[in-house]
Design a protein around this motif. Structure first.
Motif, PDB file in Angstrom:
ATOM      1  N   GLY A 144       0.821  -1.202   0.000  1.00 62.50           N
ATOM      2  CA  GLY A 144       0.000   0.000   0.000  1.00 62.50           C
ATOM      3  C   GLY A 144       0.857   1.254   0.000  1.00 62.50           C
ATOM      4  N   SER A 145       0.228   2.374  -0.363  1.00 60.59           N
ATOM      5  CA  SER A 145       0.951   3.650  -0.447  1.00 60.59           C
ATOM      6  C   SER A 145       0.795   4.454   0.841  1.00 60.59           C
ATOM      7  CB  SER A 145       0.393   4.455  -1.628  1.00 60.59           C
ATOM      8  OG  SER A 145       0.774   5.803  -1.523  1.00 60.59           O
ATOM      9  N   ASP A 146       1.892   4.957   1.347  1.00 59.06           N
ATOM     10  CA  ASP A 146       1.902   5.929   2.452  1.00 59.06           C
ATOM     11  C   ASP A 146       2.431   7.231   1.872  1.00 59.06           C
ATOM     12  OD1 ASP A 146       2.523   7.630   4.494  1.00 59.06           O
ATOM     13  OD2 ASP A 146       3.877   6.260   5.543  1.00 59.06           O
ATOM     14  N   GLY A 202       4.977   1.572   4.011  1.00 57.76           N
ATOM     15  CA  GLY A 202       4.382   1.085   2.773  1.00 57.76           C
ATOM     16  C   GLY A 202       5.373   0.988   1.625  1.00 57.76           C
ATOM     17  N   LEU A 256      -3.334  -0.558  -2.305  1.00 60.25           N
ATOM     18  CA  LEU A 256      -4.298   0.347  -1.664  1.00 60.25           C
ATOM     19  C   LEU A 256      -3.642   1.701  -1.475  1.00 60.25           C
ATOM     20  CD1 LEU A 256      -3.391   0.583   1.624  1.00 60.25           C
ATOM     21  CD2 LEU A 256      -4.255  -1.741   1.594  1.00 60.25           C
ATOM     22  N   GLN A 309      -2.612   9.612   4.736  1.00 58.63           N
ATOM     23  CA  GLN A 309      -1.996   9.638   6.060  1.00 58.63           C
ATOM     24  C   GLN A 309      -0.787  10.561   6.086  1.00 58.63           C
ATOM     25  OE1 GLN A 309       0.506   6.281   7.599  1.00 58.63           O
ATOM     26  NE2 GLN A 309      -0.060   5.225   5.696  1.00 58.63           N
ATOM     27  N   ALA A 363       0.862  -4.454   2.968  1.00 61.20           N
ATOM     28  CA  ALA A 363      -0.596  -4.378   3.123  1.00 61.20           C
ATOM     29  C   ALA A 363      -1.258  -4.748   1.796  1.00 61.20           C
ATOM     30  CB  ALA A 363      -0.994  -2.968   3.534  1.00 61.20           C
ATOM     31  N   LYS A 401       1.835  -2.043  15.065  1.00 57.46           N
ATOM     32  CA  LYS A 401       2.709  -2.458  16.163  1.00 57.46           C
ATOM     33  C   LYS A 401       2.249  -1.867  17.490  1.00 57.46           C
ATOM     34  CE  LYS A 401       6.571   0.391  14.403  1.00 57.46           C
ATOM     35  NZ  LYS A 401       6.109   0.511  13.050  1.00 57.46           N
ATOM     36  N   GLY A 413       7.393   2.905  10.011  1.00 59.66           N
ATOM     37  CA  GLY A 413       7.939   2.247   8.827  1.00 59.66           C
ATOM     38  C   GLY A 413       8.985   1.183   9.102  1.00 59.66           C
ATOM     39  N   THR A 414       9.309   0.963  10.382  1.00 61.56           N
ATOM     40  CA  THR A 414      10.397   0.010  10.650  1.00 61.56           C
ATOM     41  C   THR A 414      10.032  -1.428  10.250  1.00 61.56           C
ATOM     42  OG1 THR A 414       9.675  -0.020  12.945  1.00 61.56           O
ATOM     43  CG2 THR A 414      11.623   1.296  12.443  1.00 61.56           C
ATOM     44  N   GLY A 415       8.737  -1.780  10.367  1.00 62.54           N
ATOM     45  CA  GLY A 415       8.333  -3.136   9.956  1.00 62.54           C
ATOM     46  C   GLY A 415       8.556  -3.317   8.460  1.00 62.54           C
ATOM     47  N   CYS A 416       8.170  -2.296   7.701  1.00 61.26           N
ATOM     48  CA  CYS A 416       8.346  -2.357   6.239  1.00 61.26           C
ATOM     49  C   CYS A 416       9.830  -2.406   5.886  1.00 61.26           C
ATOM     50  CB  CYS A 416       7.721  -1.139   5.582  1.00 61.26           C
ATOM     51  SG  CYS A 416       5.974  -0.908   5.961  1.00 61.26           S
TER      52      CYS A 416
END
Ligand code: PLP
Length: 278
Positions: A26-28, A34, A55, A59, A95, A125, A222-225
């Motif tokens: 998905g886009s952030d 993302g 998606l 945000q 996502a 998170k 963004g750390t998960g990405c």
């Protein structure tokens, strides 16, 4: 005399010609998470990045105010266009949206041979649910069996396995359950314990823990990405040892947090500008 261009002026970073990575995500628009975080990570690590958009979010660093899903047909059209032309060395998913999108992507990915890193974006998170139960089931039945590696946070692990992660034994049991569901390896982002950040890697050879210093930072958006994208980039560059790829990804996240950049007025994005060939 001023020279513009030419070999000595600001040389462009050299991309690894055959190393390509595709994110399906998905886009952030604020650029911290993302597909934007994925593409920046790929680029910085010397991997040619591509993206299939699933998606759109509205945000910034303070809040997500709106989400619009693309149809599975539109997602697959993008995916086919890429796969028919530039073969990815690795694919990373983020996502995906709804259960129909997860199923459609999983079905298409059953035809590709490259490693697939699945970041199941189901629960933030901070514990906010981002997906309904049918999405969780679609992951369990369709996408996990395609994953070389799945990278759930502690809440996503609990949703995917039904196991409450109260101690290390529970984390091991959850890793075992995710392997039974078909993922070849699982990296559980357990979060913080005492002064350490804990990751548990489960693989057919057993489980191991990665302990790194907990950084008292608020630039973690963004750390998960970034973690999953850095692992994917390392695989794209030819790393075969999943432990090495995971260790590299964790180190990369530490570097992005350590910069302590404070962009935006909410949860600041982890810094992803510094070039760092893998
Ligand atoms: N993907 C998108 C499009 C997002 O907006 C977010 C969070 O805002 C994520 C993934 C997950 O972000 P993180 O890496 O902070 O877990």
């Amino acid at each position: 005399m001023l020279h513009t261009g030419g070999p000595t002026a600001n040389p462009a970073p050299v991309l690894s010609p055959q190393s390509t990575a595709l994110t399906i995500a998905g886009s952030d628009p604020s650029g911290g998470a993302g597909l934007q975080a994925d593409l920046k990570t790929f680029q910085q690590l010397g991997v040619y990045g591509m993206s299939v958009v699933t998606l759109l979010t509205v945000q910034n660093t303070r809040a997500v105010s709106r989400v619009e899903l693309l149809s599975p047909e539109m997602i697959l059209a993008q995916l086919d266009a890429v796969l028919d032309d530039i073969p990815p060395s690795v694919i990373k998913t983020g996502a995906l949206g709804n259960a129909a999108a997860v199923q459609a992507v999983a079905r298409r990915l059953s035809q590709v041979k490259c490693p697939i890193v699945v970041d199941p974006v189901l629960v933030s998170k901070h514990g906010h649910a981002l997906a309904s139960d049918d999405v969780v089931m679609a992951y369990q039945h369709h996408l996990l069996p395609r994953a070389l590696l799945i990278t759930p946070n502690r809440f996503e692990t609990q949703r995917l396995t039904g196991i409450e992660l109260k101690d290390h034994e529970a984390a091991q049991a959850a890793a075992g359950r995710l392997l039974e569901l078909g993922a070849q390896n699982v990296l559980i982002k357990l979060g913080e314990r005492d002064d350490q950040s804990v990751h548990v890697l489960g693989s057919p050879e057993g489980t191991c823990q990665f302990l790194t210093p907990r950084l008292p930072a608020d630039n973690t958006h963004g750390t998960g990405c970034i973690l999953a994208a850095a692992i994917a980039a390392k695989l794209a560059l030819g790393e075969k040892d999943i432990r090495q790829a995971v260790a590299f990804g964790i180190q990369r996240v530490l570097e992005t947090i350590s910069s302590n950049t404070r962009l935006g007025q909410g949860i600041h994005p982890a810094e992803t500008r510094a070039m760092r060939p893998a």
